[in-house]
Design an enzyme around this catalytic site. Sequence first.
Site, PDB file in Angstrom:
ATOM      1  CB  THR A  42      45.426  41.160  27.546  1.00 34.09           C
ATOM      2  OG1 THR A  42      44.674  41.067  29.252  1.00 34.09           O
ATOM      3  CG2 THR A  42      45.797  42.355  27.158  1.00 34.09           C
ATOM      4  CE1 TYR A  52      44.764  45.066  30.724  1.00 36.79           C
ATOM      5  CE2 TYR A  52      43.568  43.801  29.799  1.00 36.79           C
ATOM      6  CZ  TYR A  52      44.312  43.657  30.913  1.00 36.79           C
ATOM      7  OH  TYR A  52      45.003  43.141  30.994  1.00 36.79           O
ATOM      8  CB  SER A  85      43.816  34.084  32.396  1.00 43.41           C
ATOM      9  OG  SER A  85      43.983  34.556  33.251  1.00 43.41           O
ATOM     10  CB  THR A 118      50.312  36.830  31.095  1.00 42.03           C
ATOM     11  OG1 THR A 118      49.159  38.366  31.325  1.00 42.03           O
ATOM     12  CG2 THR A 118      50.009  37.029  29.627  1.00 42.03           C
ATOM     13  CG  ASP A 119      46.065  38.156  35.293  1.00 44.35           C
ATOM     14  OD1 ASP A 119      47.063  38.876  34.775  1.00 44.35           O
ATOM     15  OD2 ASP A 119      44.893  39.504  36.035  1.00 44.35           O
ATOM     16  CE  LYS A 191      51.221  39.252  34.470  1.00 45.06           C
ATOM     17  NZ  LYS A 191      49.537  39.298  34.198  1.00 45.06           N
ATOM     18  CD  GLU A 298      63.019  28.424  60.976  1.00 42.88           C
ATOM     19  OE1 GLU A 298      62.515  28.764  62.178  1.00 42.88           O
ATOM     20  OE2 GLU A 298      63.758  29.182  60.338  1.00 42.88           O
TER      21      GLU A 298
HETATM   22  N1  GLU Z   1      43.974  39.561  33.412  1.00 42.83           N
HETATM   23  C1  GLU Z   1      44.006  39.258  32.272  1.00 42.83           C
HETATM   24  C2  GLU Z   1      44.176  37.818  31.972  1.00 42.83           C
HETATM   25  O1  GLU Z   1      44.663  37.648  32.095  1.00 42.83           O
HETATM   26  C3  GLU Z   1      45.275  40.384  32.268  1.00 42.83           C
HETATM   27  C4  GLU Z   1      46.663  39.953  31.757  1.00 42.83           C
HETATM   28  C5  GLU Z   1      46.945  39.626  30.596  1.00 42.83           C
HETATM   29  O2  GLU Z   1      45.828  38.521  29.280  1.00 42.83           O
HETATM   30  O3  GLU Z   1      47.633  39.183  29.899  1.00 42.83           O
HETATM   31  O4  GLU Z   1      43.407  37.482  31.175  1.00 42.83           O
END
Ligand code: GLU
Length: 346
Positions: A42, A52, A85, A118-119, A191, A298
């Site tokens: 992002t 976006y 990502s 961030t994903d 995350k 277990e």
């Molecule tokens: N789908 C994006 C990614 O991971 C989402 C969020 C981000 O970049 O923070 O590339």
Amino acid sequence: MKHRLHCFAFLTLAVLLFASSCKKETFDGPLPKVHIIATGGTIAGTSTDIGYEAGKVSIETILQAVPELTRYAELDYEQFCNIGSQDMSESIWLPLAKRVNQVLESGKYDAVLITHGTDTMEETAFFLNLTIHNPKPVILVGSIRPSDAADADGPASLLKAVQTIVKPNAVGKEVMCCLGSKVYEAGAAFKNDTHSLDPLSETSVDWYLPHNADTGFFIDNLEELPEVGIAYGYGSNSTVALEAFVNAGYKGIVFAGVGDGNLSQAALDFAAQAAKNGVMIVRSSRVPYGGVYTEGGEVDDEKLGFIASGSLSPQKSRILLMLVLSATRDIDVIRSYFRQGVFDHA
Ligand code: GLU
């Protein structure tokens, strides 16, 4: 007139004091050299009608929005890929890790910064942490808002990331993840919020792995990794996902079990048979804290041929299992990687 002169002198002094306090964070000698590897996310996204799209803008454009970075480091950059990502894969991780090793070993740079969504940032950071063999700092940086948002958060994260890696105490740490004003280390980062501007958090991990540690994972000659999938647990879960992975020829399956890595009876029986047939089964948990251990639970891992994930999440267990399986199929050795980390195996 005298009064004006006093005012002028006071203002000059204030400006000088302000300038010298700003300068404290910069360097007197040559600036550290940072190589930036851009992968998308992002932070490289642009707005669309519905929200976006990640991975649209070049690293050159992103850097133009943060001229202040050059106060802290001499920068150069390369566009490695430009993706969301969610599309990050082993086929990018392997060349990326090779490239980071190459950049750091060239002796030309003091640190590497990677822009990333961030994903799956925690996954790439963990993979790099296991495969980079150099103590120089490596940091991943992302954002939640796209690059063209009026209140874009990428620039501040980039600044924080550069300020972090040029500090002497950044050497010899784990690979880091930077979002906003926070920095997390690869082993613990995860995350835990889909929308927050501070979406990363940390969980406890039993083992800490500075990326100069000799992990024993050398990927220079690897072009691919063994396929490992993740099956997600739920009450009375069916065997369909497990069966699909087995039928597709996956070498390992991480089961993101309920609670302490538990599986329904049907899934347990199926997984035990798959393990007997040579598929490595790691029992992990969909619960983010506490880990999964053979002792006190277990499930009899020894008898059923399973591996307990210890403190690793399913997604990090998958990465460790892929790397371990590229080196060995000895279940005792694999178990010890999950239990003790990698130090005993280097
Ligand atoms: N789908 C994006 C990614 O991971 C989402 C969020 C981000 O970049 O923070 O590339």
